[in-house]
Write a protein that holds these residues in place. Structure first.
Motif, PDB file in Angstrom:
ATOM      1  N   HIS A 125      57.953   4.954  41.519  1.00 27.48           N
ATOM      2  CA  HIS A 125      57.102   3.961  41.650  1.00 27.48           C
ATOM      3  C   HIS A 125      56.756   3.362  43.079  1.00 27.48           C
ATOM      4  N   VAL A 126      55.458   3.600  43.581  1.00 30.24           N
ATOM      5  CA  VAL A 126      55.456   3.042  44.843  1.00 30.24           C
ATOM      6  C   VAL A 126      54.124   2.067  44.756  1.00 30.24           C
ATOM      7  N   TRP A 127      54.236   0.848  44.971  1.00 33.44           N
ATOM      8  CA  TRP A 127      53.511  -0.168  44.791  1.00 33.44           C
ATOM      9  C   TRP A 127      52.409  -0.425  46.130  1.00 33.44           C
ATOM     10  N   SER A 128      52.987  -0.333  47.210  1.00 31.98           N
ATOM     11  CA  SER A 128      52.336  -0.681  48.444  1.00 31.98           C
ATOM     12  C   SER A 128      51.214   0.464  48.788  1.00 31.98           C
ATOM     13  N   ASP A 129      50.455   0.457  49.608  1.00 28.95           N
ATOM     14  CA  ASP A 129      49.452   1.367  50.148  1.00 28.95           C
ATOM     15  C   ASP A 129      50.187   2.268  51.177  1.00 28.95           C
ATOM     16  N   GLU A 130      51.448   2.358  51.244  1.00 31.06           N
ATOM     17  CA  GLU A 130      52.246   3.249  52.079  1.00 31.06           C
ATOM     18  C   GLU A 130      51.947   4.485  51.963  1.00 31.06           C
ATOM     19  N   THR A 131      52.000   5.447  52.990  1.00 32.86           N
ATOM     20  CA  THR A 131      51.978   6.686  53.281  1.00 32.86           C
ATOM     21  C   THR A 131      53.263   7.498  52.446  1.00 32.86           C
ATOM     22  N   ILE A 132      53.092   8.474  51.646  1.00 31.73           N
ATOM     23  CA  ILE A 132      54.229   9.080  51.328  1.00 31.73           C
ATOM     24  C   ILE A 132      54.297  10.498  52.014  1.00 31.73           C
ATOM     25  N   LYS A 133      55.124  10.149  53.011  1.00 30.57           N
ATOM     26  CA  LYS A 133      55.281  11.057  53.956  1.00 30.57           C
ATOM     27  C   LYS A 133      55.638  12.501  53.680  1.00 30.57           C
ATOM     28  N   LYS A 134      55.573  13.456  54.738  1.00 28.03           N
ATOM     29  CA  LYS A 134      56.112  14.895  54.527  1.00 28.03           C
ATOM     30  C   LYS A 134      57.364  14.876  54.096  1.00 28.03           C
ATOM     31  N   PHE A 135      57.666  15.840  53.191  1.00 21.56           N
ATOM     32  CA  PHE A 135      59.243  16.152  52.678  1.00 21.56           C
ATOM     33  C   PHE A 135      59.644  14.979  51.975  1.00 21.56           C
ATOM     34  N   ALA A 136      59.064  13.875  51.569  1.00 21.06           N
ATOM     35  CA  ALA A 136      59.510  12.713  50.707  1.00 21.06           C
ATOM     36  C   ALA A 136      60.370  13.130  49.581  1.00 21.06           C
ATOM     37  N   PHE A 137      59.875  13.911  48.870  1.00 23.15           N
ATOM     38  CA  PHE A 137      60.291  14.348  47.470  1.00 23.15           C
ATOM     39  C   PHE A 137      60.714  15.903  47.416  1.00 23.15           C
ATOM     40  N   TYR A 138      60.821  16.324  48.369  1.00 22.92           N
ATOM     41  CA  TYR A 138      60.768  18.015  48.576  1.00 22.92           C
ATOM     42  C   TYR A 138      61.855  18.429  47.573  1.00 22.92           C
ATOM     43  N   HIS A 139      61.449  19.444  46.557  1.00 15.53           N
ATOM     44  CA  HIS A 139      62.402  19.942  45.678  1.00 15.53           C
ATOM     45  C   HIS A 139      63.328  19.220  44.753  1.00 15.53           C
ATOM     46  N   TYR A 140      62.543  17.845  44.348  1.00 20.53           N
ATOM     47  CA  TYR A 140      63.297  17.132  43.546  1.00 20.53           C
ATOM     48  C   TYR A 140      62.857  17.386  42.230  1.00 20.53           C
ATOM     49  N   ALA A 141      63.602  18.510  41.614  1.00 20.14           N
ATOM     50  CA  ALA A 141      63.305  19.110  40.300  1.00 20.14           C
ATOM     51  C   ALA A 141      63.564  18.002  39.128  1.00 20.14           C
ATOM     52  N   SER A 142      64.132  17.084  39.305  1.00 19.58           N
ATOM     53  CA  SER A 142      64.115  16.045  38.082  1.00 19.58           C
ATOM     54  C   SER A 142      63.286  15.091  38.097  1.00 19.58           C
ATOM     55  N   LEU A 143      62.289  14.860  39.025  1.00 25.84           N
ATOM     56  CA  LEU A 143      61.356  14.163  39.001  1.00 25.84           C
ATOM     57  C   LEU A 143      60.239  14.326  38.104  1.00 25.84           C
ATOM     58  N   LYS A 144      59.939  13.423  36.924  1.00 20.57           N
ATOM     59  CA  LYS A 144      59.032  13.523  36.005  1.00 20.57           C
ATOM     60  C   LYS A 144      57.794  12.737  36.230  1.00 20.57           C
ATOM     61  N   ASN A 145      57.947  11.413  36.708  1.00 22.76           N
ATOM     62  CA  ASN A 145      56.674  10.901  36.638  1.00 22.76           C
ATOM     63  C   ASN A 145      56.340  10.080  37.974  1.00 22.76           C
ATOM     64  N   LEU A 146      55.264  10.214  38.665  1.00 20.34           N
ATOM     65  CA  LEU A 146      54.951   9.508  39.955  1.00 20.34           C
ATOM     66  C   LEU A 146      53.626   8.701  39.769  1.00 20.34           C
ATOM     67  N   ASP A 147      54.009   7.339  40.113  1.00 21.84           N
ATOM     68  CA  ASP A 147      53.286   6.244  39.870  1.00 21.84           C
ATOM     69  C   ASP A 147      53.076   5.619  41.314  1.00 21.84           C
ATOM     70  N   ALA A 148      51.941   5.862  41.957  1.00 26.62           N
ATOM     71  CA  ALA A 148      51.589   5.355  43.280  1.00 26.62           C
ATOM     72  C   ALA A 148      50.270   5.072  43.505  1.00 26.62           C
ATOM     73  N   PRO A 149      49.632   3.976  42.654  1.00 24.82           N
ATOM     74  CA  PRO A 149      48.462   3.770  42.301  1.00 24.82           C
ATOM     75  C   PRO A 149      47.604   3.421  43.704  1.00 24.82           C
ATOM     76  N   ASN A 150      48.548   2.795  44.970  1.00 25.13           N
ATOM     77  CA  ASN A 150      47.792   2.211  45.850  1.00 25.13           C
ATOM     78  C   ASN A 150      47.967   3.185  47.168  1.00 25.13           C
TER      79      ASN A 150
END
Length: 131
Positions: A22-47
């Motif tokens: 969950h990313v609530w700010s308008d922050e950039t999700i930078k390169k490689f931030a979740f690189y190969h995170y195989a268990s990640l199911k939900n991305l909620d970054a509306p801003n």
């Protein structure tokens, strides 16, 4: 704590056991931030307005993506990502740029909605390998 991009800027420390992001700010999700995170199911970054290259590369379990204010999706951002449940991507009216291979390799995708006012699509294999 914080986003992995603060302590995993080159992808060397993944995959971690994130299930939801969950990313609530308008922050950039930078390169490689979740690189190969195989268990990640939900991305909620509306801003979030910018997703960097390889940010979600090979997040093989992801089946829910909310990036409703995103303007720029960099190359290979969601390359080979998505579970068998990720069938559709709806891009919002804010999207301006989709860079090369941004969704390449998502073999279960059936539909991608691109808004009418869309400005730039780097065509080289952005959505290649749909089934």
């Amino acid at each position: 704590y914080g986003l992995p991009q603060d302590w995993n800027d080159d992808g060397a420390h993944g995959p971690e056991r994130y299930i939801e992001v969950h990313v609530w700010s308008d922050e950039t999700i930078k390169k490689f931030a979740f690189y190969h995170y195989a268990s990640l199911k939900n991305l909620d970054a509306p801003n979030c307005t910018f997703i960097g290259e390889h940010a979600f590369y090979k997040t093989l379990s992801i089946d829910n993506i909310n990036i409703s204010k995103c303007k720029y999706i960099d190359k290979w951002a969601f390359y080979y990502s998505g579970s068998e449940n990720l069938k559709e991507i709806i891009l919002n009216d804010n999207i301006e740029v989709l860079y090369e291979n941004s969704f390449n390799g998502n073999v279960n995708l059936e539909k991608v909605n691109i808004p009418k006012n869309f400005m730039f699509l780097y065509v080289s294999f952005t959505f290649l390998f749909f089934s």
